[in-house]
Design an enzyme around this catalytic site. Sequence first.
Site, PDB file in Angstrom:
ATOM      1  N   SER B  96       4.451  -0.308  -8.942  1.00 23.13           N
ATOM      2  CA  SER B  96       5.659  -0.049  -8.974  1.00 23.13           C
ATOM      3  C   SER B  96       6.021   0.889 -10.039  1.00 23.13           C
ATOM      4  O   SER B  96       5.813   1.906 -10.201  1.00 23.13           O
ATOM      5  CB  SER B  96       6.178  -1.522  -9.417  1.00 23.13           C
ATOM      6  OG  SER B  96       7.860  -1.514  -9.250  1.00 23.13           O
ATOM      7  N   ASP B 219       9.704  -3.485   2.021  1.00 23.80           N
ATOM      8  CA  ASP B 219       9.521  -3.737   0.568  1.00 23.80           C
ATOM      9  C   ASP B 219      11.134  -3.615   0.140  1.00 23.80           C
ATOM     10  O   ASP B 219      11.966  -2.626   0.312  1.00 23.80           O
ATOM     11  CB  ASP B 219       8.747  -2.651  -0.321  1.00 23.80           C
ATOM     12  CG  ASP B 219       8.466  -2.829  -1.774  1.00 23.80           C
ATOM     13  OD1 ASP B 219       9.367  -3.444  -2.117  1.00 23.80           O
ATOM     14  OD2 ASP B 219       7.722  -1.881  -2.294  1.00 23.80           O
ATOM     15  N   HIS B 247       6.633  -6.371  -2.259  1.00 25.93           N
ATOM     16  CA  HIS B 247       6.371  -5.498  -3.373  1.00 25.93           C
ATOM     17  C   HIS B 247       5.249  -5.420  -4.024  1.00 25.93           C
ATOM     18  O   HIS B 247       4.949  -4.705  -4.729  1.00 25.93           O
ATOM     19  CB  HIS B 247       7.797  -5.247  -4.180  1.00 25.93           C
ATOM     20  CG  HIS B 247       7.722  -4.423  -5.185  1.00 25.93           C
ATOM     21  ND1 HIS B 247       7.779  -3.143  -5.028  1.00 25.93           N
ATOM     22  CD2 HIS B 247       7.790  -4.413  -6.598  1.00 25.93           C
ATOM     23  CE1 HIS B 247       8.018  -2.351  -6.098  1.00 25.93           C
ATOM     24  NE2 HIS B 247       7.657  -3.170  -6.989  1.00 25.93           N
TER      25      HIS B 247
END
Lengths: 365, 271
Positions: B96, B219, B247
């Site tokens: 991320s 996502d 995610h």
Amino acid sequence: MTPPSVRGEEPTIDRLACGVLTVDASGIVTYANATMASMVGQDREEIVGRHIDGLLPASSRIFFSTHLFPLLRVQRVAEELYVPMRTADGTEIPMLLNGRARDDGAYFTFDVVVVPMRQRDAMESELVAARNAAQEAAAAEDRFLSIVSHELRSPLASVVGYAELLLRARRGPLTDDQRVYLERIRDAARYQTTLIDDILDFAALGGSRDVAPTLIGLEDVLARAEGILAVRADAERRSLVRRLRPAPGVVRADPRAVQQILLNLGINALKYGAEQSPIEIGTEHDGERVRIRVIDAGEGIAPDQLERIFEPFVRIAPSAEGSAVKGIGLGLAISRDLARAMRGDITVSSVIGQGSTFVLELPGR
Amino acid sequence: MSTDVLARNNVTILGRGTQPMVFVHGFGCDQNMWRLVTRAFEDDYRIVLFDYVGHGRSDRGAYEPERYASLDGFAQDILDVVDALDLRNVILVGHSVSSMVGVLAINRAPERFERLVMVAPSPRYINDPPDYHGGFERSDIEGLLEMMDKNYIGWAGVLAPMVAGNPERPDIGAEVNTSFCSTDPVVARQFARTTFLGDNRKDLVRLPVPSLVLQCSEDAIAPQGVGEFVARVTPRSTFRQLRANGHCPHLSHPEETIAAIREYVAAPTAS
């Protein structure tokens, strides 16, 4: 997926006063009870088989991915989480969520219950807003104080430094007068540095400060304070009067703190006393307690103001002549806190039109 | 200095290989995020895990709000760890936001790194119409901050004790250290702002090492177009679509994630 039901009767799970959801490791909803469906205004068939994101507003989707999912996956339990959900028409419902992970070998699911918490949410919003506001205010105050302290203290460091340089007499001999004046400059600047530190301490600690009481001679304390006050008194054509000199006895106090209190009381007396009136300083010693009185011949303080003047940031209104009152109204608040920290106190009595008497009482042994 | 950094960032070293793989956690948790993935690489690599300052079991006292006011401060954490262990030819794996933190770190010290694996990256979370769809509006992020405020009110009291043990699976409680997800609220708030209000699109174009973009299906944080954008504007970047949705593929679909990373790192770099 739906538990079996007796004909004509809803299964218990559908009558529960909470939403029940089962979600698989991919975030797909595999079961929803009837309460859940009605809370979000959708049919069960619209919920089951779709991703839980469909029930969440954007902020909750982030929270689900970054907090809730990792928490359930790794920690396997999540409790009392605030997770707003979303109805079909986009309305947000604040929810309290508890969840547990279930691991049947390769198959991983979350069992989740949610309860709407509209009223608590409103209350918590207020709490959070109040807390954030308080934190921001405190941060702003800290910034302000650090700037103020730097701006006020730096010039004083120069004053003290240069006065001490001159006192070393490397630039030529000093007369006795010059030496006394330089010492007074130095002491006054040091006192003011102390005062600034104490204002900051007061602000930072909510008024309390550590003191280290020790036995000191009463006359030493008074003479030192008077030496500094005399400069100001002279400038205003006022006199400091003492009945008993030298004052006998000892007092158990922190020298720095007691000097600060006396200077504060003395400066107040100069500030509020009538023009050209003397400031009287008296002492009493009965072995147990020592009382130092600072008496001015001023306008006096109204009875309803007598206690208020010890509160932080309170100042008595300027006199009719409009003489501006200097200072920020912390002096007496700090002084009383200091006195009490030394197991003493400060009290005041006053007669309108005649003047006020401040009494600093301290342990005498 | 080096031992200070190792303690400060709670550095964990695993594995029997020589080439270092540094795994970097994203917003919300700590190095435990990687626990389902790292084992697969222990035979062949030297695995380095750490917590950003303020997260997990890092030294919270070392947190400086000024330093971590931008992702550069987090990039410095990566570089500090790499320096402290004197790592070379590093394969950096960031999840991320830490994909972007990794880009910043590599841009500053390219000589230390061999390649970058970006798991569910997004260089900008806020929409920038008409051409860029990050997936969020600024008001969504404000909503997130409010949610975090409310959930972190009792964070220490509510979340910390749960990690200590799981009555049904005591082994898991022992394995997951007692600080999982127990990020300091002040830290979390600042990290959320820095992460979700940032824009690192321009940093991608000068990434000096090859990279892999792992794009999840569905996502909610990093939409499909975002991963494609990253792979398109980053030089020598490979795009790989995962079937895994959500995610956190390293948590939800560890096997597929492992396979994708393994395949990429096994291939020689065309440099």
